[in-house]
Design a protein around this motif. Structure first.
Motif, PDB file in Angstrom:
ATOM      1  N   MET A  21      10.305 -18.039 -10.837  1.00 31.07           N
ATOM      2  CA  MET A  21      10.311 -19.227 -11.707  1.00 31.07           C
ATOM      3  C   MET A  21      10.969 -18.914 -13.045  1.00 31.07           C
ATOM      4  SD  MET A  21       6.676 -21.150 -11.216  1.00 31.07           S
ATOM      5  CE  MET A  21       5.631 -20.181 -10.153  1.00 31.07           C
ATOM      6  N   VAL A  22      10.620 -17.779 -13.621  1.00 33.64           N
ATOM      7  CA  VAL A  22      11.206 -17.392 -14.911  1.00 33.64           C
ATOM      8  C   VAL A  22      12.702 -17.164 -14.755  1.00 33.64           C
ATOM      9  CG1 VAL A  22      11.258 -15.592 -16.686  1.00 33.64           C
ATOM     10  CG2 VAL A  22       9.066 -16.479 -15.869  1.00 33.64           C
ATOM     11  N   ASN A  23      13.112 -16.501 -13.695  1.00 35.06           N
ATOM     12  CA  ASN A  23      14.534 -16.221 -13.504  1.00 35.06           C
ATOM     13  C   ASN A  23      15.350 -17.473 -13.200  1.00 35.06           C
ATOM     14  OD1 ASN A  23      14.708 -13.516 -14.206  1.00 35.06           O
ATOM     15  ND2 ASN A  23      13.997 -12.857 -12.187  1.00 35.06           N
ATOM     16  N   ARG A  24      14.741 -18.469 -12.536  1.00 33.86           N
ATOM     17  CA  ARG A  24      15.455 -19.742 -12.332  1.00 33.86           C
ATOM     18  C   ARG A  24      15.722 -20.411 -13.679  1.00 33.86           C
ATOM     19  NH1 ARG A  24      12.346 -20.124  -7.623  1.00 33.86           N
ATOM     20  NH2 ARG A  24      10.703 -21.319  -8.645  1.00 33.86           N
ATOM     21  N   LEU A  25      14.727 -20.401 -14.548  1.00 33.88           N
ATOM     22  CA  LEU A  25      14.899 -20.980 -15.886  1.00 33.88           C
ATOM     23  C   LEU A  25      15.982 -20.232 -16.646  1.00 33.88           C
ATOM     24  CD1 LEU A  25      13.939 -22.921 -18.135  1.00 33.88           C
ATOM     25  CD2 LEU A  25      12.293 -21.136 -18.785  1.00 33.88           C
ATOM     26  N   ARG A  26      15.918 -18.907 -16.636  1.00 35.14           N
ATOM     27  CA  ARG A  26      16.897 -18.089 -17.355  1.00 35.14           C
ATOM     28  C   ARG A  26      18.309 -18.317 -16.811  1.00 35.14           C
ATOM     29  NH1 ARG A  26      14.908 -13.611 -20.378  1.00 35.14           N
ATOM     30  NH2 ARG A  26      16.637 -12.286 -19.668  1.00 35.14           N
ATOM     31  N   ALA A  27      18.441 -18.530 -15.509  1.00 33.56           N
ATOM     32  CA  ALA A  27      19.761 -18.700 -14.889  1.00 33.56           C
ATOM     33  C   ALA A  27      20.424 -20.021 -15.256  1.00 33.56           C
ATOM     34  CB  ALA A  27      19.642 -18.593 -13.373  1.00 33.56           C
TER      35      ALA A  27
ATOM     36  N   CYS B 169      15.405 -25.043 -26.229  1.00 37.10           N
ATOM     37  CA  CYS B 169      14.133 -24.598 -26.793  1.00 37.10           C
ATOM     38  C   CYS B 169      13.983 -25.356 -28.102  1.00 37.10           C
ATOM     39  CB  CYS B 169      14.138 -23.084 -27.017  1.00 37.10           C
ATOM     40  SG  CYS B 169      14.276 -22.132 -25.483  1.00 37.10           S
ATOM     41  N   GLY B 170      13.294 -26.479 -28.021  1.00 35.42           N
ATOM     42  CA  GLY B 170      13.277 -27.377 -29.168  1.00 35.42           C
ATOM     43  C   GLY B 170      14.690 -27.919 -29.341  1.00 35.42           C
TER      44      GLY B 170
ATOM     45  N   MET C 109      19.635 -22.660 -25.506  1.00 34.84           N
ATOM     46  CA  MET C 109      19.663 -21.266 -25.091  1.00 34.84           C
ATOM     47  C   MET C 109      20.483 -21.196 -23.815  1.00 34.84           C
ATOM     48  SD  MET C 109      17.850 -19.724 -27.427  1.00 34.84           S
ATOM     49  CE  MET C 109      17.454 -18.117 -26.766  1.00 34.84           C
ATOM     50  N   PRO C 110      21.652 -20.547 -23.870  1.00 31.96           N
ATOM     51  CA  PRO C 110      22.507 -20.482 -22.683  1.00 31.96           C
ATOM     52  C   PRO C 110      21.883 -19.601 -21.603  1.00 31.96           C
ATOM     53  CG  PRO C 110      23.365 -19.064 -24.409  1.00 31.96           C
ATOM     54  CD  PRO C 110      22.209 -19.812 -25.001  1.00 31.96           C
ATOM     55  N   PRO C 111      22.390 -19.696 -20.395  1.00 33.50           N
ATOM     56  CA  PRO C 111      21.877 -18.849 -19.319  1.00 33.50           C
ATOM     57  C   PRO C 111      21.949 -17.368 -19.694  1.00 33.50           C
ATOM     58  CG  PRO C 111      23.355 -20.514 -18.436  1.00 33.50           C
ATOM     59  CD  PRO C 111      23.468 -20.581 -19.937  1.00 33.50           C
TER      60      PRO C 111
ATOM     61  N   GLN D 231       7.790 -23.533 -21.830  1.00 38.11           N
ATOM     62  CA  GLN D 231       9.154 -24.059 -21.955  1.00 38.11           C
ATOM     63  C   GLN D 231       9.207 -25.207 -22.960  1.00 38.11           C
ATOM     64  OE1 GLN D 231      10.920 -25.241 -18.236  1.00 38.11           O
ATOM     65  NE2 GLN D 231      12.786 -25.955 -19.201  1.00 38.11           N
ATOM     66  N   ALA D 232       8.146 -25.980 -23.074  1.00 37.19           N
ATOM     67  CA  ALA D 232       8.104 -27.107 -24.005  1.00 37.19           C
ATOM     68  C   ALA D 232       7.827 -26.683 -25.442  1.00 37.19           C
ATOM     69  CB  ALA D 232       7.039 -28.110 -23.551  1.00 37.19           C
ATOM     70  N   SER D 233       7.477 -25.429 -25.648  1.00 34.82           N
ATOM     71  CA  SER D 233       7.190 -24.906 -26.977  1.00 34.82           C
ATOM     72  C   SER D 233       8.351 -24.020 -27.423  1.00 34.82           C
ATOM     73  CB  SER D 233       5.898 -24.083 -26.916  1.00 34.82           C
ATOM     74  OG  SER D 233       5.739 -23.317 -28.084  1.00 34.82           O
ATOM     75  N   PRO D 234       9.037 -24.364 -28.517  1.00 32.41           N
ATOM     76  CA  PRO D 234      10.244 -23.610 -28.891  1.00 32.41           C
ATOM     77  C   PRO D 234      10.061 -22.089 -28.971  1.00 32.41           C
ATOM     78  CG  PRO D 234      10.130 -25.609 -30.170  1.00 32.41           C
ATOM     79  CD  PRO D 234       8.824 -25.512 -29.412  1.00 32.41           C
ATOM     80  N   GLY D 235       8.998 -21.604 -29.589  1.00 34.27           N
ATOM     81  CA  GLY D 235       8.819 -20.158 -29.705  1.00 34.27           C
ATOM     82  C   GLY D 235       8.620 -19.469 -28.370  1.00 34.27           C
ATOM     83  N   HIS D 236       7.830 -20.080 -27.504  1.00 34.18           N
ATOM     84  CA  HIS D 236       7.616 -19.527 -26.163  1.00 34.18           C
ATOM     85  C   HIS D 236       8.913 -19.556 -25.371  1.00 34.18           C
ATOM     86  CE1 HIS D 236       3.567 -20.961 -27.251  1.00 34.18           C
ATOM     87  NE2 HIS D 236       3.172 -19.896 -26.582  1.00 34.18           N
ATOM     88  N   CYS D 237       9.579 -20.676 -25.459  1.00 31.56           N
ATOM     89  CA  CYS D 237      10.828 -20.878 -24.725  1.00 31.56           C
ATOM     90  C   CYS D 237      11.867 -19.829 -25.130  1.00 31.56           C
ATOM     91  CB  CYS D 237      11.321 -22.291 -24.993  1.00 31.56           C
ATOM     92  SG  CYS D 237      12.820 -22.745 -24.108  1.00 31.56           S
TER      93      CYS D 237
END
Length: 163
Positions: free
Chosen positions: A39-45, A50-51, A55-57, A127-133
């Protein structure tokens, strides 16, 4: 309805999202670890906002057992001592906890959350929180470990020292 608290520290860019039942800490199953990593790697890809910041892949990360152990210790500490913060009950931070499990790092970061029923919902909240994202999308991290104790999630990120 989920209650969430967020705290961001700047030293290591740690992020947080807050049941206080005592449970025995257990590691995630191998299947759960692989699902969380996927799941994390799909988001990163795919990259994301982020707010207001795009954030690019970035490249994928891999699982690290030492980071998982650091996350597990911190989640257990928070549940056992009834608090929710990046600073441990003994005053240590993510860098100290990574050192404590023998992880030799050049960068570390942490996301914490409480009250989410599964990793997918937790990840959506981060993902919905800029710092976490930003932690999720930081290209300088190449490894992660995740732990769940009670309803407290801890996700530790790292980039190991090169030998």
């Amino acid at each position: 309805m989920f209650a969430a608290k967020i705290a961001i520290t700047t030293a290591f860019l740690c992020s947080a999202i807050h049941s206080t039942k005592l449970e025995t800490p257990t590691k995630l199953s191998d299947t759960s670890k692989q699902e969380a990593l996927a799941m994390v790697n799909r988001l990163r890809a795919k990259g994301c906002h982020c707010g207001r910041k795009y954030m690019p892949p970035v490249g994928p990360i891999i699982w690290n057992d030492q980071l998982e152990q650091a996350a597990l210790g911190h989640a257990n500490d928070m549940l056992r001592n009834n608090f929710f913060a990046h600073e441990s009950s003994d005053g240590s931070g993510i860098g100290d906890r990574a050192d404590g499990v023998g992880y030799q790092w050049q960068a570390v970061g942490e996301n914490i959350a409480q009250g989410y029923p599964n990793f997918q919902r937790t990840l959506l909240a981060w993902q919905a929180s800029p710092g976490h994202c930003i932690n999720l999308m930081r290209g300088g991290y190449s490894e992660m470990g995740v732990a769940l104790v009670g309803d407290i999630w801890v996700q530790d990120f790292g980039d190991p020292l090169s030998n």
